[in-house]
Design an enzyme around this catalytic site. Structure first.
Site, short mmCIF file in Angstrom:
data_model
loop_
_atom_site.label_atom_id
_atom_site.label_comp_id
_atom_site.label_asym_id
_atom_site.label_seq_id
_atom_site.Cartn_x
_atom_site.Cartn_y
_atom_site.Cartn_z
N LYS A 82 27.63 63.31 43.39
CA LYS A 82 26.96 64.60 43.18
C LYS A 82 25.89 64.82 44.26
O LYS A 82 25.83 65.87 44.86
CB LYS A 82 26.28 64.65 41.80
N ARG B 128 25.86 50.59 46.03
CA ARG B 128 25.07 51.65 46.68
C ARG B 128 23.70 51.11 47.10
O ARG B 128 23.10 50.32 46.39
CB ARG B 128 24.89 52.81 45.69
N ARG C 95 18.66 50.68 43.89
CA ARG C 95 17.92 51.33 42.80
C ARG C 95 17.98 50.43 41.57
O ARG C 95 19.03 49.85 41.29
CB ARG C 95 18.56 52.69 42.46
N ARG D 272 24.26 53.25 31.60
CA ARG D 272 24.16 54.63 32.09
C ARG D 272 25.48 55.35 31.95
O ARG D 272 25.54 56.52 31.57
CB ARG D 272 23.78 54.63 33.58
P1 AMP Z 1 20.21 60.29 38.80
O1 AMP Z 1 19.63 60.06 40.15
O2 AMP Z 1 20.62 61.73 38.59
O3 AMP Z 1 21.31 59.32 38.44
O4 AMP Z 1 19.02 60.05 37.74
C1 AMP Z 1 18.39 58.79 37.60
C2 AMP Z 1 17.74 58.68 36.25
O5 AMP Z 1 16.74 59.73 36.09
C3 AMP Z 1 18.66 58.89 35.06
O6 AMP Z 1 19.36 57.70 34.70
C4 AMP Z 1 17.70 59.36 33.97
O7 AMP Z 1 16.95 58.25 33.45
C5 AMP Z 1 16.73 60.21 34.76
N1 AMP Z 1 17.21 61.63 34.79
C6 AMP Z 1 17.66 62.33 35.86
N2 AMP Z 1 18.02 63.58 35.53
C7 AMP Z 1 17.77 63.68 34.19
C8 AMP Z 1 17.95 64.73 33.23
N3 AMP Z 1 18.47 65.92 33.58
N4 AMP Z 1 17.58 64.48 31.95
C9 AMP Z 1 17.06 63.30 31.58
N5 AMP Z 1 16.89 62.25 32.42
C10 AMP Z 1 17.24 62.44 33.71
#
Ligand code: AMP
Length: 217
Positions: free
Chosen positions: A13, A127, A160, A171
């Site tokens: 994404k 990653r 990360r 996740r």
């Molecule tokens: P991502 O980089 O999008 O995978 O986000 C990393 C982490 O940030 C996720 O595993 C959540 O803990 C938190 N996070 C990101 N976007 C959201 C969202 N829209 N709602 C709730 N938590 C979020």
């Protein structure tokens, strides 16, 4: 053009959103990036988000909705935006719908990037992310020229904390349940388009551009 990119973690994404943002000159808004930056800068938000993110959970909807609401109000979103990682729950999707209505804006498309689970696990655990500029690498598909160092800015590459294998499984499980509900939500509104995507970055990007040409006026 107002776009949402949906997909499980590791679906690409962020990578696709960055490319779209460059091509169409509209901001790429990643809630994950916003939280990571808050954690790095040790803000109040960062302190709240750190534990949740490290354990693979979701930041509460109210906090996340407020952040997005403030962000999409900014002038650089006048010609559109690409949301990556948001919405992640039905409550967030409904909140977004209300926000857009209030701003007299409409969602053009929800693009769902669909990748197999095996491929996702490989992508996530291999990653690496630049701790300075956020550039993304992959140990197999896109290794840096010099091990552990970002090609773009010389920053240190890190894994990360939520890309570690134990957290990745958590996740994926949590995200999958929510994702299926979101897919239904946008299907009902005739906004959902699926892109099958175990293919390479550029091939997927070409497919997405074809979809945009066909569906966004
Ligand atoms: P991502 O980089 O999008 O995978 O986000 C990393 C982490 O940030 C996720 O595993 C959540 O803990 C938190 N996070 C990101 N976007 C959201 C969202 N829209 N709602 C709730 N938590 C979020």
């Amino acid at each position: 053009m107002n776009l949402i990119i949906l997909g499980l973690p590791g679906a690409g994404k962020g990578t696709q959103a960055k490319k779209l943002s460059n091509k169409y000159s509209i901001p790429h808004i990643s809630t994950g990036d916003i939280f990571r930056s808050a954690i790095k800068n040790e803000t109040e938000l960062g302190k709240k988000a750190k534990q949740i993110i490290d354990s693979g959970g979701l930041v509460p909807d109210e906090i996340t909705n407020d952040i997005v609401k403030e962000r999409i109000k900014l002038d650089d979103c006048n010609n559109g935006f690409i949301l990556d990682g948001y919405p992640r729950t039905i409550y967030q999707a409904e909140a977004l719908e209300t926000m857009l209505e209030e701003m007299n804006k409409e969602l053009d498309l929800a693009l769902y990037i669909n990748v197999s689970r095996d491929e996702l696990i490989k992508r996530l655990t291999h990653r690496r992310t630049c701790s300075n500029c956020g550039a993304i690498y992959h140990l197999d598909y896109k290794p840096p020229k010099k091990e552990g160092i970002c090609d773009k800015c010389g920053g240190k590459l890190i894994q990360r904390s939520d890309d570690k294998e134990k957290v990745v499984n958590e996740r994926l499980k949590l995200n999958k349940e929510n994702l299926m509900k979101l897919i239904e939500f946008y299907k009902k509104r005739s906004k959902l388009i699926t892109v099958k995507s175990d293919a390479g970055i550029n091939e997927v990007f070409d497919k997405i551009n074809d979809i945009i040409k066909e569906h966004v006026k």
